[in-house]
Scaffold this motif. Structure first.
Motif, PDB file in Angstrom:
ATOM      1  N   ARG A 329       0.837  -1.191   0.000  1.00 29.65           N
ATOM      2  CA  ARG A 329       0.000   0.000   0.000  1.00 29.65           C
ATOM      3  C   ARG A 329       0.874   1.244   0.000  1.00 29.65           C
ATOM      4  NH1 ARG A 329      -4.466   2.697   1.958  1.00 29.65           N
ATOM      5  NH2 ARG A 329      -4.605   4.303   0.373  1.00 29.65           N
ATOM      6  N   VAL A 330       0.947   1.921  -1.135  1.00 32.09           N
ATOM      7  CA  VAL A 330       1.780   3.118  -1.279  1.00 32.09           C
ATOM      8  C   VAL A 330       0.937   4.234  -1.882  1.00 32.09           C
ATOM      9  CG1 VAL A 330       3.820   4.114  -2.361  1.00 32.09           C
ATOM     10  CG2 VAL A 330       3.875   1.742  -1.586  1.00 32.09           C
ATOM     11  N   ILE A 331       1.006   5.396  -1.259  1.00 32.86           N
ATOM     12  CA  ILE A 331       0.365   6.585  -1.828  1.00 32.86           C
ATOM     13  C   ILE A 331       1.431   7.377  -2.572  1.00 32.86           C
ATOM     14  CG2 ILE A 331      -0.776   8.769  -1.302  1.00 32.86           C
ATOM     15  CD1 ILE A 331      -2.063   7.472   1.083  1.00 32.86           C
ATOM     16  N   GLN A 332       1.182   7.670  -3.828  1.00 33.16           N
ATOM     17  CA  GLN A 332       2.115   8.452  -4.644  1.00 33.16           C
ATOM     18  C   GLN A 332       1.775   9.930  -4.521  1.00 33.16           C
ATOM     19  OE1 GLN A 332       4.606   6.931  -6.171  1.00 33.16           O
ATOM     20  NE2 GLN A 332       3.884   4.834  -5.853  1.00 33.16           N
ATOM     21  N   THR A 333       2.782  10.770  -4.331  1.00 37.54           N
ATOM     22  CA  THR A 333       2.546  12.206  -4.332  1.00 37.54           C
ATOM     23  C   THR A 333       2.650  12.733  -5.765  1.00 37.54           C
ATOM     24  OG1 THR A 333       4.879  12.727  -3.923  1.00 37.54           O
ATOM     25  CG2 THR A 333       3.451  12.472  -1.998  1.00 37.54           C
ATOM     26  N   LYS A 334       1.883  13.746  -6.040  1.00 39.45           N
ATOM     27  CA  LYS A 334       1.826  14.266  -7.415  1.00 39.45           C
ATOM     28  C   LYS A 334       1.755  15.793  -7.379  1.00 39.45           C
ATOM     29  CE  LYS A 334      -0.951  14.044 -11.651  1.00 39.45           C
ATOM     30  NZ  LYS A 334      -2.197  13.524 -12.260  1.00 39.45           N
ATOM     31  N   ALA A 335       2.604  16.419  -8.177  1.00 39.89           N
ATOM     32  CA  ALA A 335       2.599  17.880  -8.285  1.00 39.89           C
ATOM     33  C   ALA A 335       1.451  18.311  -9.195  1.00 39.89           C
ATOM     34  CB  ALA A 335       3.928  18.373  -8.831  1.00 39.89           C
ATOM     35  N   GLY A 336       0.525  19.092  -8.637  1.00 40.35           N
ATOM     36  CA  GLY A 336      -0.609  19.581  -9.412  1.00 40.35           C
ATOM     37  C   GLY A 336      -0.327  20.947 -10.007  1.00 40.35           C
ATOM     38  N   LYS A 337      -1.382  21.688 -10.302  1.00 37.07           N
ATOM     39  CA  LYS A 337      -1.257  23.001 -10.944  1.00 37.07           C
ATOM     40  C   LYS A 337      -0.384  23.932 -10.104  1.00 37.07           C
ATOM     41  CE  LYS A 337      -5.931  22.678 -12.845  1.00 37.07           C
ATOM     42  NZ  LYS A 337      -7.315  23.195 -12.718  1.00 37.07           N
ATOM     43  N   GLY A 338       0.609  24.524 -10.761  1.00 38.49           N
ATOM     44  CA  GLY A 338       1.442  25.514 -10.115  1.00 38.49           C
ATOM     45  C   GLY A 338       2.581  24.971  -9.276  1.00 38.49           C
TER      46      GLY A 338
END
Length: 420
Positions: A329-338
């Motif tokens: 179980r891994v949550i991936q971080t993601k760069a969104g707008k800006g």
């Protein structure tokens, strides 16, 4: 040679990692440093401003480094200086060389990568013109002046507004040089606001935003540069050229994580940061190999580098002494707008006690905006920000209770612009 933990790089990240690993119960530790002394880049940063977070007082770079070097010696942590690591493998076998031992092969149970970063050179930015002497990266000029005792020039122009370039503008002025100006390609500075004020404004050194060098003149030594304004696509605008006579050009055009060794170990690298992809333990995509500091992503403050080093050291010790529980179980971080990037890139919830700190940079200058933290489609935190600028790293703490019991696989941070 066998060691429990080998730290590659004896700068602020590596020193903090080694000290923390020792305090966490691992005795068999080796630090490998390629320079002639421990401390890394701090040894040439003789200005103050370090340690306000870490030691609650203002120190110079060498003073800050000495605090950690003293701890290394007090804890009897072994180190090798003047030693260059040539290669590391996925099996944690390290090949290194020095003049005393020759070629050394070291087997480690865990490796901490803390090699720092390097500067972009003229070749990386393709400035046209001749190839005279008198062109230095800002860090090279800093070492010449502060450690070797050589003055690099008398009439100086600086391209790029990174922190090293700003600091060198002041340093050169104090040494009697004339700093004509600092040009920056982007419409905003790449350095900390305090450095713009203390190093440029206080000395009446002009900062020319949205400008770049379009020609370098000189045969044996640089004679001058042509500066042009750029448009929104960073292309020189015809008719805006202006010529500056100078005998020295300093380049402060960005830092790149030093990751040749990471590539040799087949670690996965982040396309934006240029550093290894890491999880909440600062562990890379290969089990037992950790990374911290500027080799992961370029920091503003050395205090945060040390903090990251401690986290890597503590977790490397835990890996050696206890091992980690495997988690699918891994949550991936993601760069969104800006947002340009987020570190860490992966989070395993069972390894977090109270909260997780995310590090990130904006992709432009923003005023009076909101940072939204989204778990899947749900906004779990909103943070009002008066200003966001690429030159200053943002830290966002997320309470573990906000992440529990979720089925979402991504954690997104984005800037909520007005009207959205």
């Amino acid at each position: 040679m066998d060691y429990d933990i080998v730290v590659i790089g004896g700068g602020p990240a590596g020193l903090a990692a080694a000290v923390e690993a020792k305090k966490s119960g691992v005795d068999n530790i080796l630090i490998i440093e390629r320079d002639r002394e421990l401390g890394g880049i701090l040894q040439q940063c003789i200005h103050n401003g370090f340690g306000l977070h870490e030691f609650k007082e203002e120190l110079t770079g060498p003073e800050y480094a000495e605090r950690f070097i003293d701890q290394v010696k007090e804890l009897n942590i072994e180190y090798k200086i003047d030693t260059k690591v040539l290669n590391i493998t996925e099996d944690k076998i390290i090949s290194a060389v020095n003049s005393k031992n020759g070629l050394i092969n070291i087997i480690a149970k865990s490796i901490i990568l803390s090699m720092g970063c390097r500067e972009r050179t003229r070749g990386a930015i393709n400035i046209p013109g001749t190839r005279p002497a008198g062109i230095f990266t800002a860090g090279t000029a800093q070492r010449y002046i502060n450690m070797e005792g050589y003055m690099v020039g008398k009439k100086i122009f600086i391209l790029g507004s990174g922190d090293i370039g700003l600091i060198m503008a002041r340093r050169l002025t104090l040494e009697g040089a004339e700093v004509i100006g600092v040009a920056e390609l982007m419409p905003y500075s790449g350095g900390l606001t305090r450095n713009i004020v203390q190093c440029l404004h206080d000395y009446n050194i002009p900062l020319l935003l949205s400008h770049t060098i379009t020609r370098i003149d000189g045969k044996d030594r640089i004679d001058g540069i042509e500066l042009s304004e750029v448009d929104e696509d960073n292309r020189p605008i015809p008719g805006t050229e202006k010529y500056y006579e100078c005998d020295t050009l300093l380049l402060s055009v960005g830092l790149i994580p030093e990751n040749e060794l990471s590539k040799s170990a087949n670690l996965k690298l982040d396309n934006i940061t240029g550093g290894p992809i890491v999880n909440e333990f600062m562990e890379t995509t290969i089990e037992g190999i950790f990374a911290c500091g500027n080799v992961v992503h370029v920091h503003d403050l050395v205090d945060y580098v040390s903090e990251e080093g401690r986290r890597a050291g503590k977790n490397a010790a835990k890996y050696v002494l206890e091992g980690f529980s495997k988690s699918e179980r891994v949550i991936q971080t993601k760069a969104g707008k800006g947002i340009r990037y987020i570190v860490p890139q992966a989070i395993r919830l069972e390894n977090i006690d109270n909260s997780i700190t995310l590090f990130m940079r904006s992709d432009d200058v923003y005023s009076n905006e909101t940072l939204n933290v989204k778990l899947g489609e749900e906004v779990i935190r909103r943070i009002k920000k008066r200003t966001l600028t690429p030159g200053e790293m943002e830290r966002v703490n997320i309470d573990i209770n906000l992440l529990k019991d979720t089925v979402a696989e991504t954690l997104v941070v984005e800037i909520e612009k007005e009207g959205q």
